[in-house]
Design a protein around this motif. Structure first.
Motif, PDB file in Angstrom:
ATOM      1  N   VAL A  39      47.384  43.666  39.405  1.00  0.00           N
ATOM      2  CA  VAL A  39      46.508  42.994  39.995  1.00  0.00           C
ATOM      3  C   VAL A  39      45.233  43.834  39.890  1.00  0.00           C
ATOM      4  CG1 VAL A  39      45.630  42.235  42.336  1.00  0.00           C
ATOM      5  CG2 VAL A  39      47.705  41.353  41.673  1.00  0.00           C
ATOM      6  N   GLU A  40      45.099  45.108  39.974  1.00  0.00           N
ATOM      7  CA  GLU A  40      44.073  45.881  39.861  1.00  0.00           C
ATOM      8  C   GLU A  40      43.662  45.840  38.380  1.00  0.00           C
ATOM      9  OE1 GLU A  40      42.387  47.557  42.099  1.00  0.00           O
ATOM     10  OE2 GLU A  40      43.686  46.365  43.519  1.00  0.00           O
ATOM     11  N   ARG A  41      44.489  45.792  37.517  1.00  0.00           N
ATOM     12  CA  ARG A  41      43.971  45.504  36.019  1.00  0.00           C
ATOM     13  C   ARG A  41      43.328  44.375  35.932  1.00  0.00           C
ATOM     14  NH1 ARG A  41      47.714  45.610  30.717  1.00  0.00           N
ATOM     15  NH2 ARG A  41      46.180  45.774  29.181  1.00  0.00           N
ATOM     16  N   LEU A  42      43.891  43.458  36.470  1.00  0.00           N
ATOM     17  CA  LEU A  42      42.986  42.093  36.355  1.00  0.00           C
ATOM     18  C   LEU A  42      41.691  42.088  36.941  1.00  0.00           C
ATOM     19  CD1 LEU A  42      43.077  38.944  35.876  1.00  0.00           C
ATOM     20  CD2 LEU A  42      44.498  38.720  37.925  1.00  0.00           C
ATOM     21  N   LYS A  43      41.607  42.755  38.046  1.00  0.00           N
ATOM     22  CA  LYS A  43      40.466  42.795  38.900  1.00  0.00           C
ATOM     23  C   LYS A  43      39.195  43.720  37.810  1.00  0.00           C
ATOM     24  CE  LYS A  43      41.504  42.247  43.568  1.00  0.00           C
ATOM     25  NZ  LYS A  43      41.773  42.975  44.867  1.00  0.00           N
ATOM     26  N   SER A  44      39.780  44.494  37.341  1.00  0.00           N
ATOM     27  CA  SER A  44      39.031  45.498  36.700  1.00  0.00           C
ATOM     28  C   SER A  44      38.302  44.874  35.442  1.00  0.00           C
ATOM     29  CB  SER A  44      39.678  46.791  36.038  1.00  0.00           C
ATOM     30  OG  SER A  44      39.164  47.443  35.277  1.00  0.00           O
ATOM     31  N   ASN A  45      39.200  43.843  34.734  1.00  0.00           N
ATOM     32  CA  ASN A  45      38.634  43.229  33.403  1.00  0.00           C
ATOM     33  C   ASN A  45      37.789  42.131  33.893  1.00  0.00           C
ATOM     34  OD1 ASN A  45      40.176  44.740  31.596  1.00  0.00           O
ATOM     35  ND2 ASN A  45      42.119  43.548  32.063  1.00  0.00           N
ATOM     36  N   LEU A  46      37.985  41.514  35.065  1.00  0.00           N
ATOM     37  CA  LEU A  46      36.837  40.605  35.361  1.00  0.00           C
ATOM     38  C   LEU A  46      35.572  41.125  35.987  1.00  0.00           C
ATOM     39  CD1 LEU A  46      39.232  38.348  37.837  1.00  0.00           C
ATOM     40  CD2 LEU A  46      38.182  37.519  35.535  1.00  0.00           C
ATOM     41  N   LYS A  47      35.686  42.215  36.435  1.00  0.00           N
ATOM     42  CA  LYS A  47      34.586  43.128  36.788  1.00  0.00           C
ATOM     43  C   LYS A  47      33.647  43.518  35.637  1.00  0.00           C
ATOM     44  CE  LYS A  47      32.872  46.848  39.437  1.00  0.00           C
ATOM     45  NZ  LYS A  47      33.161  48.181  40.201  1.00  0.00           N
ATOM     46  N   ARG A  48      34.424  44.005  34.742  1.00  0.00           N
ATOM     47  CA  ARG A  48      33.588  44.409  33.569  1.00  0.00           C
ATOM     48  C   ARG A  48      33.223  43.322  32.641  1.00  0.00           C
ATOM     49  NH1 ARG A  48      34.704  44.552  27.956  1.00  0.00           N
ATOM     50  NH2 ARG A  48      36.844  43.801  28.370  1.00  0.00           N
ATOM     51  N   MET A  49      33.996  42.115  32.692  1.00  0.00           N
ATOM     52  CA  MET A  49      33.189  40.949  32.090  1.00  0.00           C
ATOM     53  C   MET A  49      32.209  40.149  32.984  1.00  0.00           C
ATOM     54  SD  MET A  49      34.625  40.499  29.323  1.00  0.00           S
ATOM     55  CE  MET A  49      34.763  38.704  28.809  1.00  0.00           C
ATOM     56  N   GLY A  50      31.876  40.713  34.273  1.00  0.00           N
ATOM     57  CA  GLY A  50      30.762  40.186  35.241  1.00  0.00           C
ATOM     58  C   GLY A  50      31.480  38.687  35.641  1.00  0.00           C
ATOM     59  N   LEU A  51      32.572  38.707  35.720  1.00  0.00           N
ATOM     60  CA  LEU A  51      33.151  37.355  36.585  1.00  0.00           C
ATOM     61  C   LEU A  51      33.716  37.650  37.935  1.00  0.00           C
ATOM     62  CD1 LEU A  51      34.949  36.182  33.059  1.00  0.00           C
ATOM     63  CD2 LEU A  51      32.795  35.413  33.945  1.00  0.00           C
ATOM     64  N   ASN A  52      33.970  36.485  38.617  1.00  0.00           N
ATOM     65  CA  ASN A  52      34.400  36.460  39.817  1.00  0.00           C
ATOM     66  C   ASN A  52      35.962  36.884  40.123  1.00  0.00           C
ATOM     67  OD1 ASN A  52      35.476  35.509  42.565  1.00  0.00           O
ATOM     68  ND2 ASN A  52      33.564  34.239  42.366  1.00  0.00           N
ATOM     69  N   SER A  53      36.122  37.976  40.855  1.00  0.00           N
ATOM     70  CA  SER A  53      37.342  38.401  41.222  1.00  0.00           C
ATOM     71  C   SER A  53      37.763  38.080  42.598  1.00  0.00           C
ATOM     72  CB  SER A  53      37.360  39.941  40.675  1.00  0.00           C
ATOM     73  OG  SER A  53      36.631  40.514  41.402  1.00  0.00           O
ATOM     74  N   ASP A  54      37.033  37.220  43.382  1.00  0.00           N
ATOM     75  CA  ASP A  54      37.253  37.233  44.729  1.00  0.00           C
ATOM     76  C   ASP A  54      38.653  36.332  44.844  1.00  0.00           C
ATOM     77  OD1 ASP A  54      34.719  38.294  45.311  1.00  0.00           O
ATOM     78  OD2 ASP A  54      33.757  36.548  45.679  1.00  0.00           O
ATOM     79  N   ARG A  55      39.069  35.653  44.167  1.00  0.00           N
ATOM     80  CA  ARG A  55      40.351  34.859  44.346  1.00  0.00           C
ATOM     81  C   ARG A  55      41.527  35.564  43.485  1.00  0.00           C
ATOM     82  NH1 ARG A  55      36.275  31.058  42.964  1.00  0.00           N
ATOM     83  NH2 ARG A  55      35.264  30.082  44.907  1.00  0.00           N
ATOM     84  N   VAL A  56      41.537  36.732  43.476  1.00  0.00           N
ATOM     85  CA  VAL A  56      42.708  37.282  42.818  1.00  0.00           C
ATOM     86  C   VAL A  56      43.559  37.756  43.799  1.00  0.00           C
ATOM     87  CG1 VAL A  56      43.437  39.518  41.693  1.00  0.00           C
ATOM     88  CG2 VAL A  56      41.348  38.008  40.781  1.00  0.00           C
ATOM     89  N   PHE A  57      44.714  37.417  43.533  1.00  0.00           N
ATOM     90  CA  PHE A  57      45.858  37.814  44.751  1.00  0.00           C
ATOM     91  C   PHE A  57      47.137  38.251  44.104  1.00  0.00           C
ATOM     92  CE2 PHE A  57      46.757  33.560  43.219  1.00  0.00           C
ATOM     93  CZ  PHE A  57      48.029  33.496  43.306  1.00  0.00           C
ATOM     94  N   LEU A  58      47.931  39.003  45.083  1.00  0.00           N
ATOM     95  CA  LEU A  58      49.111  39.568  44.843  1.00  0.00           C
ATOM     96  C   LEU A  58      50.158  38.617  45.136  1.00  0.00           C
ATOM     97  CD1 LEU A  58      50.995  41.984  43.741  1.00  0.00           C
ATOM     98  CD2 LEU A  58      50.658  42.911  46.334  1.00  0.00           C
ATOM     99  N   GLY A  59      51.180  38.344  44.257  1.00  0.00           N
ATOM    100  CA  GLY A  59      52.007  37.336  44.748  1.00  0.00           C
ATOM    101  C   GLY A  59      53.185  37.065  43.454  1.00  0.00           C
ATOM    102  N   ASN A  60      54.355  36.708  44.016  1.00  0.00           N
ATOM    103  CA  ASN A  60      55.475  36.743  42.938  1.00  0.00           C
ATOM    104  C   ASN A  60      55.527  35.177  42.630  1.00  0.00           C
ATOM    105  OD1 ASN A  60      57.690  36.489  41.515  1.00  0.00           O
ATOM    106  ND2 ASN A  60      58.883  37.997  42.996  1.00  0.00           N
ATOM    107  N   GLY A  61      55.189  34.832  41.590  1.00  0.00           N
ATOM    108  CA  GLY A  61      55.285  33.339  41.160  1.00  0.00           C
ATOM    109  C   GLY A  61      56.670  32.565  41.274  1.00  0.00           C
ATOM    110  N   GLU A  62      57.758  33.645  41.356  1.00  0.00           N
ATOM    111  CA  GLU A  62      59.014  32.886  41.542  1.00  0.00           C
ATOM    112  C   GLU A  62      59.170  32.535  42.873  1.00  0.00           C
ATOM    113  OE1 GLU A  62      62.482  34.564  39.260  1.00  0.00           O
ATOM    114  OE2 GLU A  62      60.980  36.267  38.587  1.00  0.00           O
ATOM    115  N   ILE A  63      58.427  32.908  43.897  1.00  0.00           N
ATOM    116  CA  ILE A  63      58.576  32.607  45.224  1.00  0.00           C
ATOM    117  C   ILE A  63      57.560  31.467  45.741  1.00  0.00           C
ATOM    118  CG2 ILE A  63      58.365  33.361  47.744  1.00  0.00           C
ATOM    119  CD1 ILE A  63      59.111  36.392  46.474  1.00  0.00           C
ATOM    120  N   TYR A  64      58.223  30.188  46.022  1.00  0.00           N
ATOM    121  CA  TYR A  64      57.393  29.185  46.406  1.00  0.00           C
ATOM    122  C   TYR A  64      56.403  29.426  47.290  1.00  0.00           C
ATOM    123  CZ  TYR A  64      55.910  24.475  48.073  1.00  0.00           C
ATOM    124  OH  TYR A  64      55.219  23.474  48.570  1.00  0.00           O
ATOM    125  N   ASN A  65      55.128  29.023  47.347  1.00  0.00           N
ATOM    126  CA  ASN A  65      54.171  29.278  48.231  1.00  0.00           C
ATOM    127  C   ASN A  65      53.448  27.991  48.513  1.00  0.00           C
ATOM    128  OD1 ASN A  65      51.564  29.730  49.517  1.00  0.00           O
ATOM    129  ND2 ASN A  65      50.743  31.375  48.024  1.00  0.00           N
TER     130      ASN A  65
END
Length: 434
Positions: free
Chosen positions: A289-315
């Protein structure tokens, strides 16, 4: 040269005998090496891992010991030396043998040193015959020949031959050992593809436009590219052309979920293609998640909706919320062998069974998140039927409210290194119709 060979030797040992990842070990080595030494280390370490079976076949023919009886580090030294004898220019054969013997003295006993010297001298004497016999593969069966010449375990050769003809498989396996070009996705929020190509040219980087994606550039010689201001200021993101296409194949969405988003390529491309869309991007670990946020920040893109979550667990919160779900599922990674040659040796066809179960669980959850008339783009960086068509077929049997929407006429759209010049990649578009 001596320190470079030693550094390469340690990396080879970490990758082949300790389960390390080649690219990670090379990145660590880069921190305290000159540019020229680093590039030579990359060439040697990558070349040995790529050609492991070819190199050990030559060693086997000249060894008085079975390969399993040779100490792992001595075998690494032999492979490193044999690779340099046949694939690298600039160092005389006698110097290669001498350096191999010195390394053997560092890691072996007197017997190991004599053994190393004898094997390497015998190989030097037979160099012409080895090349003439196609590295001792001229009298082998088809499967064994392809296995050794392309350094893919027999199990993978047989696996691909089950689905494709010999010409296709041989071309694919050989392409897996070729150096891939760096491919970048242009940040079209900041610059056009043409303008970026011109700026890169002024910095000494030749580029070619990607053919399938309208937003990519190929950079044949990319040394130093990631130290440029253009990279640091987010003018581009490193992404293979195959992966770029995912966002471009989607119908324009209002709300998007990227289930396995790190390191961020598909989220980035989707934000750039559809700037008005709300994009939620999650992954399973804090580091990802931190790596994802860092890449979005470098590109000047929105990272407000980045979240920690296991895709195998139903939300439950995501139920019926999204027009588009991107599911780049964990997979065998066979489409990435050009970039990660160790995959040939640390994956087996048996591993695919476990992976397909994970993929099915992820896809089952994705189905619950899509609105009527919404779509799932299910992708993998592999070309296997078990991880793609079979997973999709089982999904459709359990979810009749979905249908496959062909991509360029294919129910599962596939790209291959030897045919398309991209990473190996598969993509299926699933549309919820009720």
């Amino acid at each position: 040269m001596k320190d470079t060979r030693h550094k390469a030797l340690l990396i080879i040992d970490d990758v082949l005998n300790k389960g390390a990842f080649l690219n990670e070990q090379l990145a660590i080595a880069k921190r305290d090496m000159s540019s020229s030494d680093y590039h030579l280390t990359v060439a040697i370490a990558t070349g040995v891992v790529q050609n492991k079976l070819l190199l050990t076949n030559v060693i086997r023919k000249h060894s008085s010991l079975r390969l399993k009886k040779i100490h792992p580090m001595i075998l690494n030294i032999l492979m490193l030396s044999v690779y340099q004898l046949f694939f690298l220019d600039g160092v005389p054969d006698h110097a290669v043998v001498d350096e191999g013997v010195k390394l053997a003295k560092r890691y072996g006993n007197k017997g190991s040193v004599g053994f190393t010297n004898a094997v390497l001298r015998a190989i030097v004497r037979d160099k012409d015959a080895i090349v003439a016999s196609e590295f001792y593969t001229d009298d082998l069966s088809l499967v064994d020949r392809l296995s050794i010449q392309t350094s893919h375990p027999v199990t993978w050769v047989e696996y691909f031959l089950n689905d494709h003809d010999v010409e296709f498989v041989e071309a694919l396996l050989r392409a897996n050992n070729q150096k891939p070009e760096v491919c970048i996705r242009v940040n079209t929020n900041k610059i056009s593809r043409e303008a970026l190509a011109k700026l890169l040219a002024t910095s000494g980087f030749k580029t070619e436009p990607t053919q399938r994606s309208a937003f990519g550039l190929r950079v044949p010689e990319a040394a130093g590219l990631f130290e440029t201001d253009l990279f640091n200021k987010g003018y581009f993101y490193v992404q293979d052309e195959a992966s770029m296409l995912v966002a471009e194949k989607a119908d324009p969405p209002k709300k998007v979920l990227d289930m396995c988003a790190a390191p961020g390529g598909k989220t980035i491309a989707t934000q750039l293609c559809y700037p008005d869309a709300q994009i939620y991007s999650g992954d399973v670990s804090k580091n990802k998640v931190e790596r994802l946020k860092s890449n979005l920040k470098r590109m000047g893109l929105n990272s407000d909706r980045v979240f920690l979550g296991n895709g195998e667990i139903y939300n439950e919160h995501f139920k019926n919320r999204f027009d588009l779900v991107l599911l780049d599922a964990p997979c065998s990674g066979l489409g990435l062998i050009r970039r990660k040659p160790e995959i040939k040796f640390n994956r087996t066809p048996e591993d695919i069974k476990g992976l397909s179960k994970i993929q099915s669980r992820l896809l089952s959850n994705a189905a619950k998140y899509v609105r009527i008339n919404g779509e799932i783009l299910y992708t993998t960086c592999t070309m296997t039927t078990e991880e793609n068509e079979a997973v999709v077929e089982a999904f459709l049997n359990d979810n009749p409210q979905f249908v496959v929407m062909p991509i360029e006429g294919a129910m599962t759209y596939k790209l291959y290194p030897h045919r398309d010049g991209t990473d190996g990649f598969s993509m299926t578009k699933l549309v919820r119709v009720r």
